[in-house]
Design a protein around this motif. Structure first.
Motif, PDB file in Angstrom:
ATOM      1  N   ASP A  73     -17.299  -5.982   5.090  1.00 19.91           N
ATOM      2  CA  ASP A  73     -15.841  -6.058   5.179  1.00 19.91           C
ATOM      3  C   ASP A  73     -15.326  -7.489   5.163  1.00 19.91           C
ATOM      4  OD1 ASP A  73     -15.667  -3.273   5.377  1.00 19.91           O
ATOM      5  OD2 ASP A  73     -16.020  -3.351   7.533  1.00 19.91           O
ATOM      6  N   ARG A  74     -16.165  -8.415   4.780  1.00 24.71           N
ATOM      7  CA  ARG A  74     -15.765  -9.830   4.843  1.00 24.71           C
ATOM      8  C   ARG A  74     -14.561 -10.119   3.949  1.00 24.71           C
ATOM      9  NH1 ARG A  74     -19.638 -15.084   3.497  1.00 24.71           N
ATOM     10  NH2 ARG A  74     -18.039 -16.677   3.842  1.00 24.71           N
ATOM     11  N   GLU A  75     -14.626  -9.693   2.691  1.00 24.88           N
ATOM     12  CA  GLU A  75     -13.530  -9.959   1.758  1.00 24.88           C
ATOM     13  C   GLU A  75     -12.255  -9.251   2.198  1.00 24.88           C
ATOM     14  OE1 GLU A  75     -10.982 -10.907  -1.384  1.00 24.88           O
ATOM     15  OE2 GLU A  75     -12.681 -11.922  -0.442  1.00 24.88           O
ATOM     16  N   LEU A  76     -12.384  -8.036   2.705  1.00 21.75           N
ATOM     17  CA  LEU A  76     -11.207  -7.303   3.163  1.00 21.75           C
ATOM     18  C   LEU A  76     -10.550  -8.023   4.341  1.00 21.75           C
ATOM     19  CD1 LEU A  76      -9.333  -4.896   3.017  1.00 21.75           C
ATOM     20  CD2 LEU A  76     -10.979  -3.588   4.368  1.00 21.75           C
ATOM     21  N   ARG A  77     -11.359  -8.487   5.278  1.00 24.23           N
ATOM     22  CA  ARG A  77     -10.803  -9.219   6.429  1.00 24.23           C
ATOM     23  C   ARG A  77     -10.112 -10.494   5.966  1.00 24.23           C
ATOM     24  NH1 ARG A  77     -15.807  -8.534   8.694  1.00 24.23           N
ATOM     25  NH2 ARG A  77     -16.133 -10.795   8.622  1.00 24.23           N
ATOM     26  N   ALA A  78     -10.783 -11.199   5.054  1.00 22.23           N
ATOM     27  CA  ALA A  78     -10.206 -12.457   4.566  1.00 22.23           C
ATOM     28  C   ALA A  78      -8.900 -12.207   3.821  1.00 22.23           C
ATOM     29  CB  ALA A  78     -11.209 -13.162   3.651  1.00 22.23           C
ATOM     30  N   ALA A  79      -8.862 -11.137   3.034  1.00 24.14           N
ATOM     31  CA  ALA A  79      -7.642 -10.809   2.284  1.00 24.14           C
ATOM     32  C   ALA A  79      -6.512 -10.425   3.236  1.00 24.14           C
ATOM     33  CB  ALA A  79      -7.923  -9.679   1.300  1.00 24.14           C
ATOM     34  N   ALA A 136      -9.019  -5.692  -2.590  1.00 27.63           N
ATOM     35  CA  ALA A 136     -10.042  -5.581  -1.544  1.00 27.63           C
ATOM     36  C   ALA A 136     -10.019  -4.197  -0.908  1.00 27.63           C
ATOM     37  CB  ALA A 136      -9.818  -6.661  -0.487  1.00 27.63           C
ATOM     38  N   LEU A 137      -8.834  -3.641  -0.694  1.00 26.12           N
ATOM     39  CA  LEU A 137      -8.730  -2.301  -0.121  1.00 26.12           C
ATOM     40  C   LEU A 137      -9.305  -1.257  -1.059  1.00 26.12           C
ATOM     41  CD1 LEU A 137      -5.112  -2.596   1.304  1.00 26.12           C
ATOM     42  CD2 LEU A 137      -7.150  -2.092   2.675  1.00 26.12           C
ATOM     43  N   LEU A 138      -9.053  -1.403  -2.362  1.00 27.59           N
ATOM     44  CA  LEU A 138      -9.602  -0.450  -3.327  1.00 27.59           C
ATOM     45  C   LEU A 138     -11.124  -0.538  -3.361  1.00 27.59           C
ATOM     46  CD1 LEU A 138      -8.970   1.685  -5.455  1.00 27.59           C
ATOM     47  CD2 LEU A 138      -8.731  -0.156  -7.134  1.00 27.59           C
ATOM     48  N   ALA A 139     -11.652  -1.766  -3.331  1.00 28.25           N
ATOM     49  CA  ALA A 139     -13.102  -1.955  -3.325  1.00 28.25           C
ATOM     50  C   ALA A 139     -13.735  -1.413  -2.052  1.00 28.25           C
ATOM     51  CB  ALA A 139     -13.441  -3.440  -3.489  1.00 28.25           C
ATOM     52  N   ALA A 140     -12.969  -1.420  -0.958  1.00 23.19           N
ATOM     53  CA  ALA A 140     -13.469  -0.919   0.326  1.00 23.19           C
ATOM     54  C   ALA A 140     -13.231   0.579   0.496  1.00 23.19           C
ATOM     55  CB  ALA A 140     -12.806  -1.685   1.468  1.00 23.19           C
ATOM     56  N   ASN A 141     -12.874   1.252  -0.581  1.00 27.62           N
ATOM     57  CA  ASN A 141     -12.652   2.701  -0.569  1.00 27.62           C
ATOM     58  C   ASN A 141     -11.519   3.097   0.358  1.00 27.62           C
ATOM     59  OD1 ASN A 141     -13.215   5.297  -1.506  1.00 27.62           O
ATOM     60  ND2 ASN A 141     -14.610   5.745   0.185  1.00 27.62           N
ATOM     61  N   GLN A 142     -10.446   2.330   0.299  1.00 31.40           N
ATOM     62  CA  GLN A 142      -9.217   2.659   1.021  1.00 31.40           C
ATOM     63  C   GLN A 142      -8.081   2.733  -0.004  1.00 31.40           C
ATOM     64  OE1 GLN A 142      -8.551   0.324   4.640  1.00 31.40           O
ATOM     65  NE2 GLN A 142     -10.720  -0.225   4.690  1.00 31.40           N
ATOM     66  N   PRO A 143      -8.146   3.720  -0.905  1.00 27.10           N
ATOM     67  CA  PRO A 143      -7.226   3.741  -2.047  1.00 27.10           C
ATOM     68  C   PRO A 143      -5.762   3.995  -1.691  1.00 27.10           C
ATOM     69  CG  PRO A 143      -8.517   5.758  -1.973  1.00 27.10           C
ATOM     70  CD  PRO A 143      -9.098   4.839  -0.940  1.00 27.10           C
ATOM     71  N   GLN A 144      -5.497   4.750  -0.616  1.00 25.82           N
ATOM     72  CA  GLN A 144      -4.108   5.037  -0.281  1.00 25.82           C
ATOM     73  C   GLN A 144      -3.346   3.768   0.089  1.00 25.82           C
ATOM     74  OE1 GLN A 144      -3.853   8.155   2.630  1.00 25.82           O
ATOM     75  NE2 GLN A 144      -4.563   9.739   1.200  1.00 25.82           N
ATOM     76  N   GLU A 145      -3.950   2.954   0.951  1.00 22.06           N
ATOM     77  CA  GLU A 145      -3.302   1.698   1.329  1.00 22.06           C
ATOM     78  C   GLU A 145      -3.277   0.738   0.147  1.00 22.06           C
ATOM     79  OE1 GLU A 145      -3.434  -1.614   4.937  1.00 22.06           O
ATOM     80  OE2 GLU A 145      -4.846   0.074   4.934  1.00 22.06           O
ATOM     81  N   ALA A 182      -6.047   3.080  -8.142  1.00 22.89           N
ATOM     82  CA  ALA A 182      -5.868   3.485  -6.746  1.00 22.89           C
ATOM     83  C   ALA A 182      -5.289   4.893  -6.662  1.00 22.89           C
ATOM     84  CB  ALA A 182      -4.959   2.488  -6.029  1.00 22.89           C
ATOM     85  N   ASN A 183      -4.305   5.191  -7.504  1.00 24.54           N
ATOM     86  CA  ASN A 183      -3.725   6.534  -7.500  1.00 24.54           C
ATOM     87  C   ASN A 183      -4.740   7.575  -7.959  1.00 24.54           C
ATOM     88  OD1 ASN A 183      -0.704   6.739  -6.808  1.00 24.54           O
ATOM     89  ND2 ASN A 183      -0.780   4.887  -8.053  1.00 24.54           N
ATOM     90  N   PHE A 184      -5.576   7.222  -8.920  1.00 21.74           N
ATOM     91  CA  PHE A 184      -6.613   8.157  -9.357  1.00 21.74           C
ATOM     92  C   PHE A 184      -7.578   8.448  -8.212  1.00 21.74           C
ATOM     93  CE2 PHE A 184     -10.770   9.213 -11.050  1.00 21.74           C
ATOM     94  CZ  PHE A 184     -10.464  10.210 -11.972  1.00 21.74           C
ATOM     95  N   ALA A 185      -7.954   7.405  -7.471  1.00 17.26           N
ATOM     96  CA  ALA A 185      -8.874   7.590  -6.339  1.00 17.26           C
ATOM     97  C   ALA A 185      -8.254   8.456  -5.256  1.00 17.26           C
ATOM     98  CB  ALA A 185      -9.270   6.229  -5.765  1.00 17.26           C
ATOM     99  N   CYS A 186      -6.923   8.491  -5.192  1.00 20.75           N
ATOM    100  CA  CYS A 186      -6.214   9.357  -4.230  1.00 20.75           C
ATOM    101  C   CYS A 186      -5.957  10.746  -4.801  1.00 20.75           C
ATOM    102  CB  CYS A 186      -4.881   8.725  -3.844  1.00 20.75           C
ATOM    103  SG  CYS A 186      -5.000   7.161  -2.956  1.00 20.75           S
ATOM    104  N   ALA A 187      -6.450  10.997  -6.018  1.00 18.28           N
ATOM    105  CA  ALA A 187      -6.224  12.273  -6.718  1.00 18.28           C
ATOM    106  C   ALA A 187      -4.751  12.484  -7.058  1.00 18.28           C
ATOM    107  CB  ALA A 187      -6.767  13.458  -5.912  1.00 18.28           C
ATOM    108  N   ARG A 188      -4.015  11.393  -7.154  1.00 21.73           N
ATOM    109  CA  ARG A 188      -2.622  11.478  -7.616  1.00 21.73           C
ATOM    110  C   ARG A 188      -2.625  11.223  -9.124  1.00 21.73           C
ATOM    111  NH1 ARG A 188      -1.213   8.747  -2.360  1.00 21.73           N
ATOM    112  NH2 ARG A 188      -1.107   6.736  -3.429  1.00 21.73           N
TER     113      ARG A 188
END
Length: 245
Positions: free
Chosen positions: A73-79, A98-107, A133-139
């Motif tokens: 989570d280093r890059e996510l924290r830094a971002a 960073a959120l998308l790479a960390a599998n947090q597509p909604q945010e 990101a929307n695809f990962a959320c099934a939108r």
């Protein structure tokens, strides 16, 4: 032995000279290599050749993987810290990625959508990130809207990625005939490994075993020629193929 040694130096210089021409380096390197075969080769090897070689890329990849394993989570924290300290559009884009790479597509989708409301509304990278990101959320409908806008505004930007993601979005919406047409378009126009693999996975899930097996046979021919390095780079896609079949 001196003559043999001199010959080796010249051969190494010639090897690097070929690299200069093929990779479009500054032509003054040719003069350096042939005026000073030993010293010139050493300098060129350290300054130019090694940084662009597979050895360098392999080392960077090992360091990157090790870093992610030790602190994923280093890059996510830094971002997040950068955006909280300086909430600029650039830092928000970094946070969204960073959120998308960390599998947090909604945010991630929320931040991408916010970026598209500002001065970077026409930025193709942000638009593509929002679609992913929307695809990962099934939108899928929102994803498709972004992709259609991207194709209209920037038809040459990530066109293969856009075509495959569009096909997958159409498939997710149950628009089977349109999804097949988009997969066929992507396959005929680009036809690289990922395009063929995504098409094969979708066809198999649909029960179209004839298409799936034909594509799988073509993929297997490519995979059988791959080096260990290529297999590692494509490990996730290979896993998905194994699961699908």
């Amino acid at each position: 032995m001196e003559v043999f040694g001199l010959g080796i130096h010249v051969l190494v210089a010639i090897f690097f000279a070929i690299h200069v021409v093929r990779t479009g380096q500054n032509m003054y390197w040719l003069a350096i290599l042939f005026m000073f075969p030993l010293l010139g080769s050493v300098v060129y090897g350290i300054a130019i050749y090694l940084p662009s070689s597979r050895i360098e890329h392999g080392a960077k990849k090992v360091i990157s993987v090790a870093g992610k394993l030790l602190d994923p989570d280093r890059e996510l924290r830094a971002a997040k810290e950068a955006f909280e300290y300086t909430p600029t559009a650039q830092n928000q884009m970094r946070l969204a990625a960073a959120l998308l790479a960390a599998n947090q597509p909604q945010e991630a989708a929320q931040h991408y959508e916010a970026c598209l409301q500002g001065p970077f509304a026409s930025d193709p990278a942000i638009r593509l990130g929002a679609a992913q990101a929307n695809f990962a959320c099934a939108r899928f409908e929102a994803c498709l809207t972004h992709l259609q806008t991207l194709r209209q505004q920037s038809p040459h930007n990530a066109s293969e990625v856009v075509a495959v993601l569009m096909a997958r979005s159409l498939a997710g919406m149950g628009r089977t005939s349109e999804a097949r047409a988009e997969f066929e378009f992507a396959l005929q126009k680009y036809g690289n490994f990922d395009t063929r693999a995504e098409y094969a996975i979708w066809a198999q899930s649909l029960g179209d075993t004839e298409t799936a097996q034909r594509l799988k046979a073509e993929l297997d021919q490519t995979i059988n020629r791959w080096s260990k390095h290529n297999r590692e780079l494509n490990a996730e896609m290979l896993r998905r193929l194994r699961d699908a079949f």
